[in-house]
Scaffold this motif. Structure first.
Motif, PDB file in Angstrom:
ATOM      1  N   VAL A  18     -16.462  48.487  52.278  1.00 38.29           N
ATOM      2  CA  VAL A  18     -16.104  47.161  52.783  1.00 38.29           C
ATOM      3  C   VAL A  18     -15.139  47.287  53.953  1.00 38.29           C
ATOM      4  N   TYR A  19     -15.525  46.717  55.088  1.00 43.54           N
ATOM      5  CA  TYR A  19     -14.615  46.703  56.236  1.00 43.54           C
ATOM      6  C   TYR A  19     -14.629  45.304  56.836  1.00 43.54           C
ATOM      7  N   ASN A  20     -13.578  44.560  56.607  1.00 45.18           N
ATOM      8  CA  ASN A  20     -13.460  43.190  57.115  1.00 45.18           C
ATOM      9  C   ASN A  20     -14.656  42.314  56.757  1.00 45.18           C
ATOM     10  N   ASP A  49     -12.296  49.651  50.114  1.00 45.62           N
ATOM     11  CA  ASP A  49     -11.770  48.915  51.254  1.00 45.62           C
ATOM     12  C   ASP A  49     -11.384  49.910  52.344  1.00 45.62           C
ATOM     13  N   ASP A  50     -12.155  49.886  53.428  1.00 44.38           N
ATOM     14  CA  ASP A  50     -11.998  50.868  54.501  1.00 44.38           C
ATOM     15  C   ASP A  50     -11.005  50.350  55.545  1.00 44.38           C
ATOM     16  N   GLY A  51      -9.778  50.094  55.114  1.00 46.97           N
ATOM     17  CA  GLY A  51      -8.735  49.668  56.049  1.00 46.97           C
ATOM     18  C   GLY A  51      -8.975  48.293  56.650  1.00 46.97           C
ATOM     19  N   ALA A 206     -30.962  39.466  56.937  1.00 46.35           N
ATOM     20  CA  ALA A 206     -29.960  39.346  57.994  1.00 46.35           C
ATOM     21  C   ALA A 206     -28.577  39.406  57.355  1.00 46.35           C
ATOM     22  N   ARG A 207     -27.589  39.771  58.149  1.00 45.19           N
ATOM     23  CA  ARG A 207     -26.205  39.792  57.684  1.00 45.19           C
ATOM     24  C   ARG A 207     -25.812  38.380  57.248  1.00 45.19           C
ATOM     25  N   LEU A 208     -25.138  38.243  56.112  1.00 48.05           N
ATOM     26  CA  LEU A 208     -24.821  36.915  55.583  1.00 48.05           C
ATOM     27  C   LEU A 208     -23.815  36.195  56.475  1.00 48.05           C
TER      28      LEU A 208
HETATM   29  N1  UDP Z   1     -18.223  49.555  57.125  1.00 50.12           N
HETATM   30  C1  UDP Z   1     -17.157  50.323  56.685  1.00 50.12           C
HETATM   31  N2  UDP Z   1     -16.347  50.936  57.617  1.00 50.12           N
HETATM   32  C2  UDP Z   1     -16.572  50.836  58.961  1.00 50.12           C
HETATM   33  C3  UDP Z   1     -17.689  50.074  59.403  1.00 50.12           C
HETATM   34  C4  UDP Z   1     -18.503  49.451  58.459  1.00 50.12           C
HETATM   35  O1  UDP Z   1     -16.916  50.462  55.488  1.00 50.12           O
HETATM   36  O2  UDP Z   1     -15.798  51.401  59.740  1.00 50.12           O
HETATM   37  C5  UDP Z   1     -19.093  48.890  56.114  1.00 50.12           C
HETATM   38  C6  UDP Z   1     -19.345  47.419  56.334  1.00 50.12           C
HETATM   39  O3  UDP Z   1     -18.361  46.625  55.731  1.00 50.12           O
HETATM   40  C7  UDP Z   1     -20.697  47.234  55.674  1.00 50.12           C
HETATM   41  C8  UDP Z   1     -21.389  48.568  55.909  1.00 50.12           C
HETATM   42  O4  UDP Z   1     -20.350  49.494  56.211  1.00 50.12           O
HETATM   43  O5  UDP Z   1     -20.571  47.052  54.285  1.00 50.12           O
HETATM   44  C9  UDP Z   1     -22.411  48.512  57.039  1.00 50.12           C
HETATM   45  O6  UDP Z   1     -21.839  47.984  58.217  1.00 50.12           O
HETATM   46  P1  UDP Z   1     -22.603  46.935  59.120  1.00 50.12           P
HETATM   47  O7  UDP Z   1     -23.300  45.918  58.269  1.00 50.12           O
HETATM   48  O8  UDP Z   1     -21.614  46.387  60.099  1.00 50.12           O
HETATM   49  O9  UDP Z   1     -23.649  47.855  59.848  1.00 50.12           O
HETATM   50  P2  UDP Z   1     -25.150  47.443  60.274  1.00 50.12           P
HETATM   51  O10 UDP Z   1     -25.820  46.884  59.059  1.00 50.12           O
HETATM   52  O11 UDP Z   1     -25.009  46.447  61.369  1.00 50.12           O
HETATM   53  O12 UDP Z   1     -25.746  48.750  60.724  1.00 50.12           O
END
Ligand code: UDP
Ligand code: MG
Length: 326
Positions: A18-20, A49-51, A206-208
């Motif tokens: 989880v990141y933000n 929780d990744d910061g 899609a992203r929620l």
């Molecule tokens: N995430 C994380 N650290 C980071 C970047 C992303 O833990 O530095 C997590 C983010 O919260 C999500 C997952 O990694 O749960 C995938 O990220 P994202 O959906 O932004 O990537 P995409 O699906 O666009 O490739």
């Protein structure tokens, strides 16, 4: 409760980096709980929780207080998606671990399908994206290109169009926990481990809410980690280029001599020399850069620092302490 007893008690771990993701977390928890309760197995939800800086941390801790099945792992700063997944595996207790993204692009409703295949005896059940919704053509194009490139130049057989959404048996998790490389590409590492693997198709939603945390810069780094982590091909390019240039010049020498003796003016002038020098200089710099990519990674590995630092995490698991401890 001892570590062993605690581990017995959980059948399925759902591990989520989880990141933000503050807007999504309540919905994520609700949907995971619904699906897992429907399955009727004992379960836990590890939220790494990744910061985060948007209040996700407090929300995760709040969820854990309400429901002891939610187990928070709070990083001291942002260490990146791949490392967060690693921590999820390190802290997992389940006999199987499901890794998925927080943004609900990987629908929790697919988990029962993964579990069903696991029950059939497969050790790794990865979810294959048949469709991707709500992503730009650029993201889809670069992702497709990346999967095909990686598939071609590595020799561990990394499945195509497969993200990190997958179920891993405890046996596989234990092997992965012993692989402490810093620049990691978990999909490649899982392929490397082997065991019985199978894919399950699903539609990537899609992203929620919120934005992607993977800008082009991070995707590029991940691609480099994946390539350097599983292939020497870039290093061999330098060799091939060397042979090519040497071959061309060897052929060119007698041609130029012959032309000169015949009185031709074809190769007079600075331009020819300049092009040859610049071309060779370019090839050499690129090769040096490729070697540098590998040396930098080598240096990072040799330092042997811990992969991540936790501020707060469950104490009842035996996780690897540093890259040098087994
Ligand atoms: N995430 C994380 N650290 C980071 C970047 C992303 O833990 O530095 C997590 C983010 O919260 C999500 C997952 O990694 O749960 C995938 O990220 P994202 O959906 O932004 O990537 P995409 O699906 O666009 O490739
Ligand atoms: Mg996403």
């Amino acid at each position: 409760m001892s570590v062993m007893e605690a581990r017995e008690a959980v059948t399925i771990t759902v591990a989520v980096p989880v990141y933000n993701e503050v807007e999504i977390l309540p919905e994520l928890y609700r949907r995971v709980r619904e699906v897992m309760e429907g399955l009727g197995e004992s379960w836990e939800l590890i939220l790494v929780d990744d910061g985060s800086t948007d209040g996700s941390t407090e929300l995760i801790l709040g969820l854990a207080e309400q429901d002891p099945r939610v187990r928070p792992v709070i990083f001291a700063r942002n260490f990146g998606h791949q490392i967060a997944i690693t921590a999820g595996l390190d802290y997992s207790r389940g006999r199987a671990v499901v890794v998925m993204d927080a943004d609900l692009q990987d629908p929790p409703e697919v988990i029962p399908d993964l579990v069903a295949r696991w029950r059939e005896g497969y050790d790794v059940v990865y979810a294959v994206r048949t469709e991707r919704e709500g992503e730009t053509w650029f993201k889809k194009f670069t992702a497709a290109l990346f999967y095909r490139l990686i598939y071609r130049i590595t020799d561990v057989g990394i499945p195509m169009d497969t993200g990190d959404f997958r179920l891993l048996d405890r046996q596989v998790v234990e092997v992965l926990k012993r692989m402490r490389e810093r620049h990691r590409f978990p999909r490649g590492m899982v392929a490397w481990v082997g065991f019985r693997q199978v894919g399950v198709p699903y539609k990537r939603a899609a992203r929620l809410a919120g934005e992607t945390k993977y800008p082009f810069r991070k995707m590029f780094r991940l691609a480099l980690d994946a390539i350097t982590g599983f292939s020497y091909f870039p290093l061999q390019i330098a060799t091939y280029m060397g042979f090519f240039c040497a071959g061309v010049s060897a052929l060119a020498i007698p041609v130029v001599i012959a032309l000169r003796l015949a009185g031709s003016q074809a190769f007079h002038g600075q331009a020819t020399t300049l092009i040859a020098v610049l071309f060779l200089g370019g090839v050499q710099l690129i090769s040096l850069g490729i070697v540098g990519e590998y040396i930098g990674r080598l240096y990072d590995e040799v330092k042997g620092r811990p992969l991540y630092v936790v501020r707060e995490a469950p104490a009842d698991v035996d996780r690897p302490q540093s890259p040098n401890t087994q």
